[in-house]
Motif scaffolding. Structure first.
Motif, short mmCIF file in Angstrom:
data_model
loop_
_atom_site.label_atom_id
_atom_site.label_comp_id
_atom_site.label_asym_id
_atom_site.label_seq_id
_atom_site.Cartn_x
_atom_site.Cartn_y
_atom_site.Cartn_z
N UNK A 179 4.88 111.74 -70.40
CA UNK A 179 5.50 112.75 -69.55
C UNK A 179 4.47 113.46 -68.69
N UNK A 180 3.27 113.66 -69.21
CA UNK A 180 2.24 114.31 -68.42
C UNK A 180 1.70 113.39 -67.33
N UNK A 181 1.81 112.10 -67.53
CA UNK A 181 1.49 111.17 -66.45
C UNK A 181 2.45 111.40 -65.28
N UNK A 182 3.74 111.50 -65.61
CA UNK A 182 4.74 111.76 -64.58
C UNK A 182 4.62 113.16 -64.02
N UNK A 183 4.21 114.11 -64.85
CA UNK A 183 4.05 115.50 -64.42
C UNK A 183 3.06 115.62 -63.27
N UNK A 213 -0.04 122.44 -80.80
CA UNK A 213 -0.87 122.69 -79.62
C UNK A 213 -1.89 121.57 -79.42
N UNK A 214 -2.45 121.06 -80.51
CA UNK A 214 -3.38 119.94 -80.41
C UNK A 214 -2.69 118.73 -79.80
N UNK A 260 -2.12 115.31 -74.98
CA UNK A 260 -1.26 114.77 -73.93
C UNK A 260 -1.65 115.31 -72.56
N UNK A 261 -1.93 116.62 -72.50
CA UNK A 261 -2.33 117.22 -71.23
C UNK A 261 -3.68 116.72 -70.74
N UNK A 301 -6.14 118.54 -63.28
CA UNK A 301 -5.03 118.73 -64.22
C UNK A 301 -5.51 118.67 -65.67
N UNK A 302 -6.52 117.84 -65.92
CA UNK A 302 -6.97 117.63 -67.30
C UNK A 302 -7.90 118.72 -67.80
N UNK A 303 -8.62 119.38 -66.90
CA UNK A 303 -9.62 120.36 -67.33
C UNK A 303 -9.03 121.50 -68.17
#
Length: 459
Positions: free
Chosen positions: A54-58, A173-174, A179-180, A284-286
């Motif tokens: 989902x985060x890929x699509x996000x 959260x982990x 995922x994020x 986005x990943x930072x």
């Protein structure tokens, strides 16, 4: 024993009491919920894999809007499309989560997300992808999330023991952090190297694993004498939230921080300045990297009881980090400030989740989860619109980000002054209150209602 030689068992005992070792143990992530709860393991795995996709699509969805239009306002309007259905459906989802089997609601939502991802895939294969369809899918996804998320949030206090809730929150959260961190990074590489259809296809594939796991989770029946979904039941939840200053504090402080300090809609434009599309995924990943660092060292959270104070301090730190990000002219410095922002946001999130799960009675958990969802969703969605609008003024992209961070800090200070009870909140008092309210509800439940027994958290 020969002089100068130490008994190995004594050495290990001494090492175990050495201050650095005690500090590491205090910081270490608590894995107890994964060891003791079968259902928590299944939900954790399902949400982790589908969340990665989902985060890929996000990342891909706003990039596709940017690719088709090049307009920061139109990218920010995605947030508006998501906000309206979310405002409506979060209350519906919360009421349903207090009346129906929460596991079934989560599973049904996952099926819906799978279908919507399929729509994005088909649209991307078109020679001329439809812009309007991207907004429709964004709105439908938000509506479906409004139904599923309260049930998902309401699962945690039912499938783990009360004293394991802080640990379960840190593990959730982990999962989100991984995922994020991984999803956007992979998205950045994919966007730069393959057609967008392949990006959506990968997200679609992750749902197969998630659906398989969720079908194995045992039923989570509603609490005794559950309220039927109605306007009255929704109002009951709102009145309860308003009566609890510690809950109001978690909502208002987070909304303020995200509304003023959420610059994600401007990431594609910052990426142009800092290195091009290839660095978009890094931006986005930072924050997720910072969240991950905060999560894996979150063992100290269970030893802190001034939860409201920690939420305020973390929100202020988030705003300062956003200011630093906006002023950064080098990629490494921008990423550093985003890492710090993500760490601060995670600290705030850990304490907010602990307040919610340890203090809200089970018969209201779904409805309050809907309110919580609005608090942590409306701020970012409106924040994206705010940042896009301000970026079109003479302030530009940099001015939009910096001014938002400054207003975040000022708003946090104002809310802290206006909510002294939130600053004084002690988590030990909240847990005792929840246990008393749960007992009182069960004692007054109509005798004609005989629900299935609640699942054993140790399964």
């Amino acid at each position: 024993m020969r002089p100068g030689r130490e008994n190995p068992s004594t050495a290990r005992l001494t090492l175990g009491h050495h201050p650095p070792v005690r500090l590491l143990r205090r910081l270490a992530l608590d894995l107890t919920p994964l060891r003791t709860s079968r259902d928590f393991r299944l939900v954790f795995a399902a949400a982790g894999v589908s969340g990665f996709g989902s985060f890929i699509t996000y990342v891909t969805l706003p990039y596709q809007v940017y690719q088709l239009t090049g307009d920061p306002l139109l990218v920010g309007l995605l947030g508006v499309c998501e906000l309206v259905p979310l405002l409506l459906m979060a209350f519906v989802g919360g009421a349903l989560a207090d009346y129906l089997d929460r596991r079934r609601l989560v599973l049904g939502g996952e099926i819906g997300f799978t279908l919507l991802c399929g729509v994005l895939l088909v649209n991307s294969l078109s020679a001329s992808p439809h812009l309007w369809l991207l907004y429709v899918v964004a709105a439908a996804t938000a509506a479906l999330d409004g139904v599923q998320r309260p049930a998902m949030e309401g699962l945690t206090p039912r499938i783990v023991a009360p004293d394991q809730i802080p640990a379960a929150g840190a593990l959730n959260s982990l999962r989100m952090d991984v995922a994020q961190l991984g999803g956007p990074a992979v998205a950045g590489v994919l966007i730069a190297s393959v057609d967008l259809a392949w990006v959506y296809a990968i997200d679609l594939a992750t749902f197969a694993f998630s659906l398989a796991c969720l079908t194995l989770v045992r039923a989570v029946p509603p609490p005794p004498a559950a309220d039927r979904p109605s306007l009255r039941s929704v109002v009951t939840g709102l009145r309860y939230a308003r009566s609890r200053p510690e809950l109001l504090g978690t909502y208002l402080v987070d909304i303020n921080a995200m509304f003023f300090g959420m610059p994600q809609a401007l990431y594609p434009f910052m990426a142009e300045k800092l290195g091009g599309p290839a660095v978009l995924g890094l931006l986005y990943a930072a924050p997720a990297a910072g969240s991950l660092l905060a999560t894996v060292s979150s063992g100290w959270v269970k030893h802190v009881h001034r939860h409201g104070l920690m939420v305020v301090l973390a929100a202020g730190a988030w705003g300062l980090a956003v200011v630093g990000f906006g002023l950064s002219g080098w990629l490494w410095l921008a990423l550093l400030f985003l890492v710090l922002a993500g760490a601060a946001d995670m600290v705030s999130g850990l304490f907010r989740m602990t307040i919610w799960n340890q203090t809200i009675p089970d018969h209201l958990r779904g409805r309050l989860a809907g309110i919580e969802m609005l608090s942590y969703s409306t701020g970012p969605l409106l924040g994206q619109l705010r940042s896009g609008l301000v970026a079109r003024t003479p302030l530009g992209v940099t001015g939009s980000i910096v001014s938002g961070g400054v207003l975040c800090v000022l708003g946090t200070i104002a809310l802290a002054a206006a909510l002294p009870a939130f600053l004084r909140y002690d988590g030990r008092d909240g847990l005792a209150r929840k246990q008393a309210e749960d007992a009182a509800w069960s004692a007054t439940a109509p005798t004609r209602v005989t629900p299935d027994p609640a699942p054993d958290p140790a399964r």
